[in-house]
Write a protein that holds these residues in place. Structure first.
Motif, PDB file in Angstrom:
ATOM      1  N   UNK A 110       0.827  -1.209   0.000  1.00 59.81           N
ATOM      2  CA  UNK A 110       0.000   0.000   0.000  1.00 59.81           C
ATOM      3  C   UNK A 110       0.862   1.261   0.000  1.00 59.81           C
ATOM      4  N   UNK A 111       1.936   1.201   0.712  1.00 53.54           N
ATOM      5  CA  UNK A 111       2.770   2.393   0.916  1.00 53.54           C
ATOM      6  C   UNK A 111       3.674   2.684  -0.283  1.00 53.54           C
ATOM      7  N   UNK A 112       4.135   1.645  -0.962  1.00 58.72           N
ATOM      8  CA  UNK A 112       5.157   1.862  -1.990  1.00 58.72           C
ATOM      9  C   UNK A 112       4.701   1.665  -3.433  1.00 58.72           C
ATOM     10  N   UNK A 113       3.605   0.938  -3.631  1.00 63.89           N
ATOM     11  CA  UNK A 113       3.344   0.460  -4.996  1.00 63.89           C
ATOM     12  C   UNK A 113       2.189   1.183  -5.691  1.00 63.89           C
ATOM     13  N   UNK A 114       2.507   1.861  -6.780  1.00 61.36           N
ATOM     14  CA  UNK A 114       1.483   2.280  -7.728  1.00 61.36           C
ATOM     15  C   UNK A 114       1.294   1.161  -8.739  1.00 61.36           C
ATOM     16  N   UNK A 136      -2.043  -4.364  -5.096  1.00 59.85           N
ATOM     17  CA  UNK A 136      -1.574  -3.049  -5.540  1.00 59.85           C
ATOM     18  C   UNK A 136      -1.076  -3.088  -6.985  1.00 59.85           C
ATOM     19  N   UNK A 166      10.272  -0.189  -7.086  1.00 59.69           N
ATOM     20  CA  UNK A 166       9.890   0.583  -5.911  1.00 59.69           C
ATOM     21  C   UNK A 166      10.197  -0.138  -4.612  1.00 59.69           C
TER      22      UNK A 166
END
Lengths: 394, 394
Positions: A110-114, A136, A166
């Motif tokens: 959730x924090x790092x992945x587009x 994600x 990422x």
């Protein structure tokens, strides 16, 4: 009913392991499939005293809401334990309590992945992590591994030519599924490489304390100089999984993201479970408990390796883990482990086929076997059944 | 360290309530800010017996991993309870156990929302839900409300002219933050409307059993004819929040998505907590416990409303909830409740300013007060402090 789901749901499927576990609930089945700790080692009598003590001494606080970060004394003990066992240099404020380390994996995604960003991982890698990250919509590049862990030349080559990496996901100790452990040299090189590219890396380390010999290797977090390592720890394998308690240890900027994500996701981990595990560590000796677990698992590993050696036909290879819960088997190229599994299930023995551990798929001739759950007689009997199925199949 | 976070992280901020709770940990502060149950009502003595019984009778299973869906007997009891209390017609298989109902909110966002999709909600709405949904980068349209809940004409008008509405989020009973309850007529009309547009709706209903009078209203799930209602329930308000146990009840196609999302997110809720709450329901009378809670909260609500009436200056309005934990105050237009809060904190009294409950912001003159946590003498003293601060401020 034509309800529309979000695009990400196309990426998410149920874990094959958890589906398989339902099949193997039949007591006739000897299952090497799960990653379950041995239940006969759970400190049941101790936890009776612990539960009563927590309710008696701090009942109102234990049953109430609490802070998102987690119970202070427990976070303190975790930090101390990591410093003692793994040579990190951290403190309470670097720790967030999560629902098992699995929740840390979901949060990392959730924090790092587009959508479309690249995650690097070992080939093969833990399928529970892949399932968590899939929400994600990442792409994966699998980094080749050998008996000393991830191959650093391959990692560097990939980083050099790939945009949008990422996050790197690794399990350096007694890896799931292979049981392999990274050498010290690889660990140092890994830190050098991530420092150069400034890519955060998830060190998933639930088995690190389950080392069967006297050796010591520092965890990646202990070697981290730029705050790029996000360490995930767990009480599931050194204590009991039923409490669902793990932790994330990261540098302040990164940990603050985990904390606000935790708030939105479920506010906080169970107050009472946290206080019970904390109280256990005060009233009893967790080290002694871990020693007991290790001595039992070591016997089972030895027996499993010996029996595999004796029973399996030529052409089947397997790893020789120095700790943890799993060994990894490679069949001749032409044998599909999930086809073999069907035959095995008919013979009442189970394992997890290897394909799901490769995020990009395409590898069919391997499988994972667990040696922590089954008692000695079942390990021998189960491998015999496996060998029969395999010989028929070959 | 220039680590790159995912775009969604720009949308996520910490909950103001949880930050405020830290400030109000000072025992001098009389806090109407949290949504904390009264800790003096927690069944501590009972839970001592329950914990020992669970460990004694089913210790190995209780401390082990278990299924993602949750503990069968607990799911069965929840379904039975919903059928008895709320006139639903569901069974065990319609229930997934989550970490509080908060986790159901996060999952709903994950399952239904692509970036830019529209969520409809009451204006104002629960800020914990807004925080959970924000991870998925939605847009919000706030549907106007009055003392009978969401205004259905407004809802229909919005649905008629808005594309990309993927989900409607509502709290029909004793709403957080307003304490308002939807009329039966509105409930029926709501089902009619969502059936027409085929939009799934989250019914967040943690307070429904805390009704102080004899009236009964069916929950939306009980009126649901197309399987569009996703009901979120919780043990936090009728039992204890420290276990972090809630549930999601939905039609099979939708629930199956929640289950696979739960697998990836954290595998399962705590095995032992589930078995303890289940055992409590077997050994003791949860209904009697809820009655006790209600009788205490009713006295506190009555006292809070009476004291607000007596102490607050002209021009301040407040709701008269028939259950739940909260009342909602509206100040004259020109008064900013967060400015007033600063003054209140100097006077050692706290509440939650209203702005955060409006997902699109822009409303400053209201705030939420909780009457479940503070004892009677503190309710009176706290409101007196609030009135002094307010008079100075006006």
């Amino acid at each position: 009913m034509p309800v529309e789901f979000a695009d990400r749901m196309k990426n998410i499927k149920g874990s094959e392991i958890r589906e398989l576990l339902k099949l193997t609930e039949n007591p006739e089945v000897i299952s090497f499939a799960g990653g379950l700790p041995a239940p006969e080692l759970f400190p049941i009598e101790e936890m009776k005293k612990v539960s009563v003590a927590v309710l008696e001494e701090e009942g109102r606080a234990a049953l109430q809401y609490s802070t998102t970060e987690g119970h202070g004394p427990l976070r303190e003990k975790i930090a101390q334990r990591m410093n003692d066992k793994l040579k990190t240099n951290i403190s309470k404020v670097d720790i967030l309590i999560t629902n098992g380390s699995q929740q840390g994996l979901d949060f990392a995604g959730k924090i790092f992945i587009n959508k479309g960003d690249v995650i690097l991982c070992e080939s093969p890698s833990y399928l529970g992590a892949i399932n968590a990250f899939n929400s994600y919509q990442p792409k994966y590049i699998e980094v080749p591994t050998d008996e000393n862990g991830m191959i650093m030349e391959a990692l560097e080559e990939i980083l050099e030519k790939t945009k949008n990496v990422k996050m790197i996901y690794v399990i350096p100790d007694f890896q799931n599924p292979t049981g392999r452990t990274w050498s010290l040299e690889r660990r140092k090189k890994f830190i050098e490489i991530i420092n150069k590219y400034e890519i955060p890396a998830i060190e998933d380390n639930p088995y690190v304390e389950l080392r069967f010999d006297e050796g010591f290797l520092p965890c990646l977090k202990a070697l981290d100089t730029k705050g790029l390592i996000i360490y995930l720890g767990s009480f599931s394998k050194i204590f009991c999984p039923g409490y669902r308690l793990g932790w994330t240890c990261a540098s302040p900027e990164i940990l603050s993201k985990f904390i606000i994500v935790k708030q939105g996701a479920d506010l906080q981990a169970s107050t009472i479970s946290q206080r019970e595990v904390n109280k256990f560590m005060e009233m009893y000796d967790l080290d002694a408990h871990v020693e007991k677990i290790k001595s039992v698992y070591k016997v089972r590993r030895d027996l499993m390796l010996k029996t595999l050696e004796e029973e399996l036909p030529e052409g089947v290879k397997f790893t020789r883990p120095s700790g943890g819960l799993f060994t990894w088997l490679e069949l001749p190229e032409n044998i599909d482990a999930s086809e073999l599994l069907k035959k095995c299930l008919e013979n009442n023995v189970a394992y997890v086929s290897g394909e799901a551990f490769f995020p990009n798929g395409g590898k069919y001739n391997c499988f994972r076997m667990n040696y922590s759950t089954m008692t000695e007689d079942k390990i021998v009997e189960g491998i015999k059944r496996l060998a029969i199925a395999l010989k028929e199949f070959m």
